[in-house]
Write a protein that holds these residues in place. Structure first.
Motif, mmCIF file in Angstrom:
data_model
loop_
_atom_site.group_PDB
_atom_site.id
_atom_site.type_symbol
_atom_site.label_atom_id
_atom_site.label_comp_id
_atom_site.label_asym_id
_atom_site.label_seq_id
_atom_site.Cartn_x
_atom_site.Cartn_y
_atom_site.Cartn_z
ATOM 1 N N ALA A 101 0.834 -1.209 0.000
ATOM 2 C CA ALA A 101 0.000 0.000 0.000
ATOM 3 C C ALA A 101 0.872 1.263 0.000
ATOM 4 O O ALA A 101 0.584 2.232 -0.722
ATOM 5 N N ILE A 102 1.945 1.247 0.783
ATOM 6 C CA ILE A 102 2.842 2.400 0.847
ATOM 7 C C ILE A 102 3.496 2.644 -0.509
ATOM 8 O O ILE A 102 3.548 3.784 -0.997
ATOM 9 N N CYS A 103 3.995 1.575 -1.141
ATOM 10 C CA CYS A 103 4.625 1.718 -2.450
ATOM 11 C C CYS A 103 3.637 2.228 -3.490
ATOM 12 O O CYS A 103 3.985 3.016 -4.368
ATOM 13 N N HIS A 104 2.387 1.776 -3.383
ATOM 14 C CA HIS A 104 1.340 2.230 -4.306
ATOM 15 C C HIS A 104 1.153 3.743 -4.201
ATOM 16 O O HIS A 104 1.144 4.455 -5.227
ATOM 17 N N TYR A 105 1.021 4.252 -2.977
ATOM 18 C CA TYR A 105 0.780 5.682 -2.811
ATOM 19 C C TYR A 105 2.017 6.515 -3.119
ATOM 20 O O TYR A 105 1.910 7.614 -3.677
ATOM 21 N N LEU A 106 3.200 6.018 -2.788
ATOM 22 C CA LEU A 106 4.411 6.739 -3.177
ATOM 23 C C LEU A 106 4.501 6.833 -4.697
ATOM 24 O O LEU A 106 4.925 7.856 -5.243
ATOM 25 N N GLY A 107 4.118 5.744 -5.373
ATOM 26 C CA GLY A 107 4.125 5.763 -6.833
ATOM 27 C C GLY A 107 3.200 6.831 -7.390
ATOM 28 O O GLY A 107 3.561 7.549 -8.334
#
Length: 319
Positions: free
Chosen positions: A98-104
């Motif tokens: 989820a964190i990687c998704h939002y950072l992306g």
């Protein structure tokens, strides 16, 4: 890292040409951006989300506070670059995903604005269909493509990809998705691209690839619904304030958001300012969201007031 700390960062972005074979034809670009530009990208990327839960007073503030805390917790400052914080390794797979998704999404927004002049970005599945409470589909499916808008009807399609265990496969899927759409409302796309953020030796990097278009699909949606999806959450953020709590500043109105420190040993609070001009507030109140961006001729230079004004007419400040 501390997003409210005055600082300039750099990120390496690799551009891959449309016709590049085996990824050999590349160009590396070093982008400089300030903490306020990153804060604006976090704000603009946060606002369209959270539609499922019921509206309640303070919801938009809570969403923004949570997203800022997330970014500050998972990234750390190393000189003028950002790197993966050690504590991210303690999270479970779903949390990291989820964190990687939002950072992306956040960095796709930042990079698209810095390199290509994209003023707004809205997830396709949050644009309402005409006269319905349902959202736009493509080929019968809900998709999370980011629809970008620049001046003079410069529409674009972006596929954000965050770092994951299957990054290359996800990046390939993103490129294929970006290649399927040719037009938006009969306007040929100014750009379609996949943007992947990843860590190289622990440092945050990005790669942008514009694949050769393989489809001839056309997206249809009323422009006013697009701008509503972008600007209505901002108005909800301002509308959460009690009458009189919005105060005049920099030729417009601001609200102040209190942020707890995420750095160990720090006590007290920090303050984030979010503002816009009176005409934009009036257009938001009247629901004329499609007129906001089109009247923006010159972005305000608020650097002397420790503010950054985005191309969308929304500014941020921090102290």
């Amino acid at each position: 890292m501390i997003l409210t700390e005055e600082k300039t960062y750099i990120i390496n972005v690799t551009e891959v040409d449309t016709d590049a074979e085996l990824g050999l034809n590349k160009k590396d670009i070093m982008i400089k951006y300030t903490n306020l530009e990153l804060l604006h990208a976090v704000l603009a990327s946060t606002m369209p989300y959270g539609r499922l839960s019921a509206r309640y007073r303070g919801k938009r503030k809570a969403e923004l506070q949570s997203r800022i805390a997330m970014v500050e917790s998972v990234l750390e400052t190393r000189g003028d670059q950002l790197a993966k914080a050690e504590q991210i390794m303690y999270l479970d797979t779903a949390e990291r995903s989820a964190i990687c998704h939002y950072l992306g999404i956040i960095y796709t927004r930042l990079i698209a604005q810095k390199l290509y002049g994209i003023d707004c970005m809205v997830p396709l599945n949050l644009i309402e269909q005409p006269g319905e409470k349902k959202f736009v589909k493509y080929n019968g499916a809900y998709r999370q493509d980011l629809i970008g808008y620049g001046k003079q009807n410069a529409w674009s399609v972006w596929e954000p990809v965050g770092r994951s265990e299957n990054s290359q496969a996800a990046f390939g899927n993103g490129c294929r998705a970006a290649s399927e759409i040719e037009k938006i409302n009969e306007n040929p796309l100014a750009k379609s691209a996949a943007c992947m953020t990843y860590y190289e030796r622990g440092y945050l990097n990005a790669v942008v690839k514009e694949p050769e278009r393989t489809g001839d699909g056309t997206l249809w949606f009323p422009e006013e619904n697009y701008f509503k999806a972008y600007y209505q959450p901002f108005f909800e953020l301002f509308a959460d304030e009690q009458p009189g709590e919005l105060y005049g500043s920099s030729g417009g109105f601001e609200l102040e958001l209190t942020l707890p420190w995420t750095e160990e040993g720090k006590r007290g609070f920090r303050h984030l300012q979010i503002g816009t001009d009176p005409v934009t507030i009036a257009l938001m109140r009247e629901g004329k969201y499609d007129q906001i961006l089109k009247r923006m001729e010159n972005v305000l230079d608020l650097s002397k007031e420790c503010r950054f004004c985005g191309e969308d007419g929304i500014w941020v400040g921090a102290e």
